[in-house]
Design an enzyme around this catalytic site. Sequence first.
Site, PDB file in Angstrom:
ATOM      1  N   CYS A   1       0.864  -1.189   0.000  1.00 36.78           N
ATOM      2  CA  CYS A   1       0.000   0.000   0.000  1.00 36.78           C
ATOM      3  C   CYS A   1       0.891   1.226   0.000  1.00 36.78           C
ATOM      4  O   CYS A   1       1.653   1.443   0.948  1.00 36.78           O
ATOM      5  CB  CYS A   1      -0.918  -0.009   1.218  1.00 36.78           C
ATOM      6  SG  CYS A   1      -2.041   1.400   1.294  1.00 36.78           S
ATOM      7  N   GLY A   2       0.807   2.035  -1.041  1.00 36.31           N
ATOM      8  CA  GLY A   2       1.668   3.203  -1.176  1.00 36.31           C
ATOM      9  C   GLY A   2       1.292   4.326  -0.225  1.00 36.31           C
ATOM     10  O   GLY A   2       2.135   4.853   0.496  1.00 36.31           O
TER      11      GLY A   2
ATOM     12  N   ASP B   1     -10.255   6.106  -3.335  1.00 35.87           N
ATOM     13  CA  ASP B   1      -9.055   6.602  -2.659  1.00 35.87           C
ATOM     14  C   ASP B   1      -9.011   8.118  -2.730  1.00 35.87           C
ATOM     15  O   ASP B   1      -9.109   8.707  -3.808  1.00 35.87           O
ATOM     16  CB  ASP B   1      -7.811   5.998  -3.319  1.00 35.87           C
ATOM     17  CG  ASP B   1      -6.592   6.040  -2.417  1.00 35.87           C
ATOM     18  OD1 ASP B   1      -6.480   6.969  -1.600  1.00 35.87           O
ATOM     19  OD2 ASP B   1      -5.739   5.136  -2.548  1.00 35.87           O
TER      20      ASP B   1
ATOM     21  N   CYS C   1      -3.105   7.323  -4.678  1.00 35.94           N
ATOM     22  CA  CYS C   1      -2.878   5.883  -4.602  1.00 35.94           C
ATOM     23  C   CYS C   1      -1.468   5.511  -5.065  1.00 35.94           C
ATOM     24  O   CYS C   1      -1.122   5.680  -6.229  1.00 35.94           O
ATOM     25  CB  CYS C   1      -3.911   5.105  -5.414  1.00 35.94           C
ATOM     26  SG  CYS C   1      -3.820   3.319  -5.152  1.00 35.94           S
TER      27      CYS C   1
END
Length: 336
Positions: free
Chosen positions: A90-91, A251, A255
């Site tokens: 997950c960035g 998001d 993202c």
Amino acid sequence: MMTSTFVCIDAHTCGNPIRVIKEGGPELIGNSMSEKRQHFLREYDWIRKGLMFEPRGHDLMSGAILYPPHNPENDFAILFIETSGCLPMCGHGTIGTITIAIEEGLVTPQVPGKIKMEAPAGLVDIEYQQTGKKVDWVKLINVKSYLAAESLTVGIDSLGEIAFDVSYGGNYYAIVDPQENFPGVHNFTASQIVHFSKEARKKINAKYPNSFIHPENETIKDVSHILWTGDPIHKDSHGRNAVFYGDKAIDRSPCGTGTSARLAQLYAKEKLQQGEDYIHESFIGSRFVGCIEEVTELDGKTAIVPSIKGWAKVFGNNTITIDTEDDPYAYGFQVI
């Protein structure tokens, strides 16, 4: 009483939430974070649901639990938890977690300004800049990313047939660019995008079963996210997206893994070159800076090593309890 207590620190990365569980995470078995992720999913997924879903969380909630590294040369290991599951990478979660970890003293890097983080998807190299006690920005060198398929099609009831590519940036993304039946994300509301995405993801995985499996980690598979593109808000941005994840979330950040997948797609189509910055906007207009740091291979396919740079802000501390005997909503719930 079966009460579990979790000490948490909350932040947001460019608008999208991240909750780091400082105390209360379970001990996990495995020789890597990929193996420990599987252990967590088998025995402790109730923690994810209890902390991420309502009433303790919400539809967009993301979180992370920190662990000691498996290799002493690295700084720490991480498990990502969110409403959509236990992600390999997950960035936005990484950027937020690093900001929290440095500002709150949860991690002391072996080399100041640099961190080596073990994620389920692989080793992630990170740089950050700190002024006083505040982290100004975090830049992560993500896992190898690549275009897995292009020019696939699926029928959406309210749109008609749409074409899309599938690209990997830590998770598999179906990327929908502007076309006849989809003129761009700027023409739709977030609720419309969520409606399209639910149907699209279900039909994509049904039409193309077992088509997207990571060549080095078979536990990473199938399209989990839909990335819809369109015109940016800011003149100096290069693109805008709405990334759908979970059951109903868009998001609020651009993202990180989605941006990585986008860079891999654009490079494969010769629309972006190594070393070029790509300023990527979220649906709300917040921005990451992506860049292709290296061109490489993954299982015989051309791949890139992308970097993602962004910021996060810490805003809260809380202690959360989950009482499985007394609280009928101990494991959380979702309404829509």
